[in-house]
Design a protein around this motif. Structure first.
Motif, PDB file in Angstrom:
ATOM      1  N   ILE A  47       0.851  -1.194   0.000  1.00 38.54           N
ATOM      2  CA  ILE A  47       0.000   0.000   0.000  1.00 38.54           C
ATOM      3  C   ILE A  47       0.881   1.235   0.000  1.00 38.54           C
ATOM      4  O   ILE A  47       1.815   1.354   0.799  1.00 38.54           O
ATOM      5  CB  ILE A  47      -0.933   0.022   1.229  1.00 38.54           C
ATOM      6  N   VAL A  48       0.568   2.169  -0.894  1.00 36.72           N
ATOM      7  CA  VAL A  48       1.232   3.479  -0.905  1.00 36.72           C
ATOM      8  C   VAL A  48       0.208   4.531  -0.490  1.00 36.72           C
ATOM      9  O   VAL A  48      -0.927   4.519  -0.964  1.00 36.72           O
ATOM     10  CB  VAL A  48       1.771   3.822  -2.325  1.00 36.72           C
ATOM     11  N   ILE A  49       0.608   5.389   0.437  1.00 34.58           N
ATOM     12  CA  ILE A  49      -0.210   6.574   0.752  1.00 34.58           C
ATOM     13  C   ILE A  49       0.767   7.748   0.757  1.00 34.58           C
ATOM     14  O   ILE A  49       1.633   7.844   1.637  1.00 34.58           O
ATOM     15  CB  ILE A  49      -0.929   6.472   2.118  1.00 34.58           C
ATOM     16  N   ALA A  50       0.653   8.608  -0.239  1.00 34.72           N
ATOM     17  CA  ALA A  50       1.660   9.663  -0.420  1.00 34.72           C
ATOM     18  C   ALA A  50       1.006  11.023  -0.615  1.00 34.72           C
ATOM     19  O   ALA A  50      -0.123  11.134  -1.085  1.00 34.72           O
ATOM     20  CB  ALA A  50       2.520   9.332  -1.635  1.00 34.72           C
ATOM     21  N   ILE A 100       4.170   1.930   2.170  1.00 33.33           N
ATOM     22  CA  ILE A 100       5.123   2.963   1.733  1.00 33.33           C
ATOM     23  C   ILE A 100       4.394   4.297   1.885  1.00 33.33           C
ATOM     24  O   ILE A 100       3.384   4.552   1.202  1.00 33.33           O
ATOM     25  CB  ILE A 100       5.562   2.716   0.271  1.00 33.33           C
ATOM     26  N   LEU A 101       4.872   5.109   2.813  1.00 30.33           N
ATOM     27  CA  LEU A 101       4.124   6.292   3.226  1.00 30.33           C
ATOM     28  C   LEU A 101       4.965   7.539   3.002  1.00 30.33           C
ATOM     29  O   LEU A 101       6.159   7.555   3.336  1.00 30.33           O
ATOM     30  CB  LEU A 101       3.753   6.160   4.709  1.00 30.33           C
ATOM     31  N   GLN A 102       4.336   8.543   2.433  1.00 20.36           N
ATOM     32  CA  GLN A 102       5.089   9.798   2.228  1.00 20.36           C
ATOM     33  C   GLN A 102       4.260  10.939   2.815  1.00 20.36           C
ATOM     34  O   GLN A 102       3.467  11.567   2.131  1.00 20.36           O
ATOM     35  CB  GLN A 102       5.380   9.987   0.723  1.00 20.36           C
ATOM     36  N   PRO A 103       4.449  11.188   4.113  1.00 22.81           N
ATOM     37  CA  PRO A 103       3.724  12.277   4.761  1.00 22.81           C
ATOM     38  C   PRO A 103       4.349  13.626   4.422  1.00 22.81           C
ATOM     39  O   PRO A 103       5.568  13.732   4.303  1.00 22.81           O
ATOM     40  CB  PRO A 103       3.912  11.958   6.251  1.00 22.81           C
ATOM     41  N   ASN A 104       3.504  14.648   4.279  1.00 23.70           N
ATOM     42  CA  ASN A 104       4.031  15.995   4.002  1.00 23.70           C
ATOM     43  C   ASN A 104       4.388  16.728   5.288  1.00 23.70           C
ATOM     44  O   ASN A 104       5.033  17.769   5.246  1.00 23.70           O
ATOM     45  CB  ASN A 104       3.000  16.826   3.225  1.00 23.70           C
ATOM     46  N   GLY A 150      12.864  22.841  -3.657  1.00 23.64           N
ATOM     47  CA  GLY A 150      12.967  23.592  -2.403  1.00 23.64           C
ATOM     48  C   GLY A 150      12.170  23.008  -1.241  1.00 23.64           C
ATOM     49  O   GLY A 150      12.091  23.614  -0.176  1.00 23.64           O
ATOM     50  N   LYS A 151      11.552  21.846  -1.448  1.00 21.07           N
ATOM     51  CA  LYS A 151      10.777  21.218  -0.363  1.00 21.07           C
ATOM     52  C   LYS A 151      11.410  19.896   0.026  1.00 21.07           C
ATOM     53  O   LYS A 151      11.924  19.179  -0.831  1.00 21.07           O
ATOM     54  CB  LYS A 151       9.346  20.924  -0.831  1.00 21.07           C
ATOM     55  N   PHE A 152      11.306  19.576   1.316  1.00 18.15           N
ATOM     56  CA  PHE A 152      11.844  18.298   1.792  1.00 18.15           C
ATOM     57  C   PHE A 152      10.693  17.302   1.956  1.00 18.15           C
ATOM     58  O   PHE A 152       9.619  17.668   2.445  1.00 18.15           O
ATOM     59  CB  PHE A 152      12.544  18.486   3.143  1.00 18.15           C
ATOM     60  N   TYR A 153      10.940  16.071   1.546  1.00 18.07           N
ATOM     61  CA  TYR A 153       9.931  15.018   1.673  1.00 18.07           C
ATOM     62  C   TYR A 153      10.541  13.797   2.344  1.00 18.07           C
ATOM     63  O   TYR A 153      11.625  13.357   1.965  1.00 18.07           O
ATOM     64  CB  TYR A 153       9.415  14.593   0.294  1.00 18.07           C
ATOM     65  N   GLU A 154       9.803  13.228   3.291  1.00 20.80           N
ATOM     66  CA  GLU A 154      10.252  11.989   3.921  1.00 20.80           C
ATOM     67  C   GLU A 154       9.408  10.828   3.392  1.00 20.80           C
ATOM     68  O   GLU A 154       8.205  10.967   3.208  1.00 20.80           O
ATOM     69  CB  GLU A 154      10.098  12.085   5.457  1.00 20.80           C
ATOM     70  N   ILE A 155      10.071   9.708   3.184  1.00 20.07           N
ATOM     71  CA  ILE A 155       9.364   8.482   2.781  1.00 20.07           C
ATOM     72  C   ILE A 155       9.622   7.430   3.854  1.00 20.07           C
ATOM     73  O   ILE A 155      10.777   7.193   4.226  1.00 20.07           O
ATOM     74  CB  ILE A 155       9.857   7.977   1.405  1.00 20.07           C
ATOM     75  N   LEU A 156       8.553   6.829   4.364  1.00 20.53           N
ATOM     76  CA  LEU A 156       8.662   5.836   5.431  1.00 20.53           C
ATOM     77  C   LEU A 156       8.214   4.480   4.875  1.00 20.53           C
ATOM     78  O   LEU A 156       7.110   4.382   4.320  1.00 20.53           O
ATOM     79  CB  LEU A 156       7.741   6.204   6.609  1.00 20.53           C
ATOM     80  N   VAL A 157       9.055   3.484   5.009  1.00 24.26           N
ATOM     81  CA  VAL A 157       8.705   2.141   4.516  1.00 24.26           C
ATOM     82  C   VAL A 157       8.563   1.235   5.729  1.00 24.26           C
ATOM     83  O   VAL A 157       9.521   1.060   6.493  1.00 24.26           O
ATOM     84  CB  VAL A 157       9.789   1.594   3.564  1.00 24.26           C
ATOM     85  N   ALA A 158       7.364   0.671   5.914  1.00 20.47           N
ATOM     86  CA  ALA A 158       7.113  -0.110   7.130  1.00 20.47           C
ATOM     87  C   ALA A 158       6.621  -1.507   6.795  1.00 20.47           C
ATOM     88  O   ALA A 158       5.906  -1.718   5.808  1.00 20.47           O
ATOM     89  CB  ALA A 158       6.083   0.610   7.992  1.00 20.47           C
ATOM     90  N   GLU A 159       7.040  -2.445   7.644  1.00 19.68           N
ATOM     91  CA  GLU A 159       6.573  -3.835   7.533  1.00 19.68           C
ATOM     92  C   GLU A 159       6.227  -4.323   8.932  1.00 19.68           C
ATOM     93  O   GLU A 159       6.643  -3.713   9.929  1.00 19.68           O
ATOM     94  CB  GLU A 159       7.681  -4.708   6.923  1.00 19.68           C
ATOM     95  N   ALA A 160       5.494  -5.424   9.002  1.00 25.78           N
ATOM     96  CA  ALA A 160       5.096  -5.934  10.317  1.00 25.78           C
ATOM     97  C   ALA A 160       6.338  -6.250  11.147  1.00 25.78           C
ATOM     98  O   ALA A 160       7.303  -6.825  10.637  1.00 25.78           O
ATOM     99  CB  ALA A 160       4.248  -7.187  10.149  1.00 25.78           C
ATOM    100  N   GLY A 161       6.319  -5.864  12.409  1.00 20.87           N
ATOM    101  CA  GLY A 161       7.459  -6.137  13.283  1.00 20.87           C
ATOM    102  C   GLY A 161       7.436  -5.205  14.478  1.00 20.87           C
ATOM    103  O   GLY A 161       6.774  -4.167  14.440  1.00 20.87           O
TER     104      GLY A 161
END
Ligand code: SAM
Length: 229
Positions: free
Chosen positions: A92-95, A120-124, A151-162
């Protein structure tokens, strides 16, 4: 058919989608990500989900224009209500949304996340709230990426069960990003530090609570950047 090009931000998100995935892209206003991945032959199936009628229609139109209506299904749905067990979604991607909204979407559909192997999550913004939710709900961060685009910074978080317990510092700055401490990471937090210092200088001495909240944030950043005073 024309090859889809996407922003550097979405390209980085796409890079975390495992080959052969059955993908759900939540908040897929133009369906750019599933189109891009399908054209590259990197995913097996895709659902593009949108809760708002206008973006839903533009996603449908784009998918049709790229000749991918058989491979990418566009659904008008709220968050994880977009899929059922028979869709066999594994990624699942939520960006491109706020961190709190992403956490709410995941929370509302928590019961459906069992068979999903990767988020795979990309919060603003509010990345700390999203990391808290993940940690509390039995997900661990297997990768993180920080990039700068226009000029903008973006974080991408990749998570799995654990299981992963995070310190307050790790929630705010990201455990993997902290470890890596890349040049982009330094630039992001240096920029944030300057912003907060300017804001602090504008707050009158008598507004003690407000000053102390900002001072605390400044202190945390300085600790991470190893700034001495
Ligand atoms: N994911 C794309 C990207 O990263 O470029 C689009 C980001 S766009 C700023 C956010 C989209 O998410 C909007 O089209 C909005 O309508 C949609 N959205 C917000 N909440 C949603 C929800 N609960 N379910 C599905 N879509 C949602």
């Amino acid at each position: 058919m024309q090859k889809k090009t996407i922003s550097q931000r979405l390209e980085k998100v796409a890079a975390f989608v495992p080959a052969g995935s059955r993908l759900l892209d939540v908040g897929s206003d133009h369906a750019y990500l599933p189109i891009y991945l399908m054209q590259q032959g990197r995913i097996e199936a895709a659902l593009a989900a949108e809760v708002v009628e206008g973006p839903f229609q533009s996603a449908q139109k784009n998918v049709a224009e790229h000749g991918l209506s058989q491979q990418i299904e566009v659904r008008l749905a709220d968050g994880l209500a977009a899929f059922e067990a028979e869709d066999q979604i594994d990624t699942i991607v939520i960006a491109g949304m706020g961190g709190r909204l992403i956490a709410d979407i995941l929370d509302n559909g928590r019961a459906k996340l069992g068979p999903v192997s990767r988020l795979i999550l990309q919060p603003n913004n509010r990345e700390d709230e999203l990391r808290s939710w993940l940690s509390e709900q039995g997900f661990m961060l297997v990768a993180e990426e920080l990039l700068e685009e226009a000029g903008k910074f973006y974080e991408i978080l990749v998570a799995e069960a654990g299981r992963q317990l995070l310190t307050e510092q790790e929630k705010r700055f990201g455990p993997c990003l902290l470890r890596e401490a890349s040049a982009v990471f330094q630039a992001k937090w240096q920029k944030e530090l300057s912003k907060l210092e300017k804001a602090l200088a504008q707050i009158p001495e008598e507004k003690e609570q407000e000053r102390s909240a900002i001072s605390q944030k400044i202190k945390q950043i300085k600790e991470v950047l190893h700034v001495r005073k």
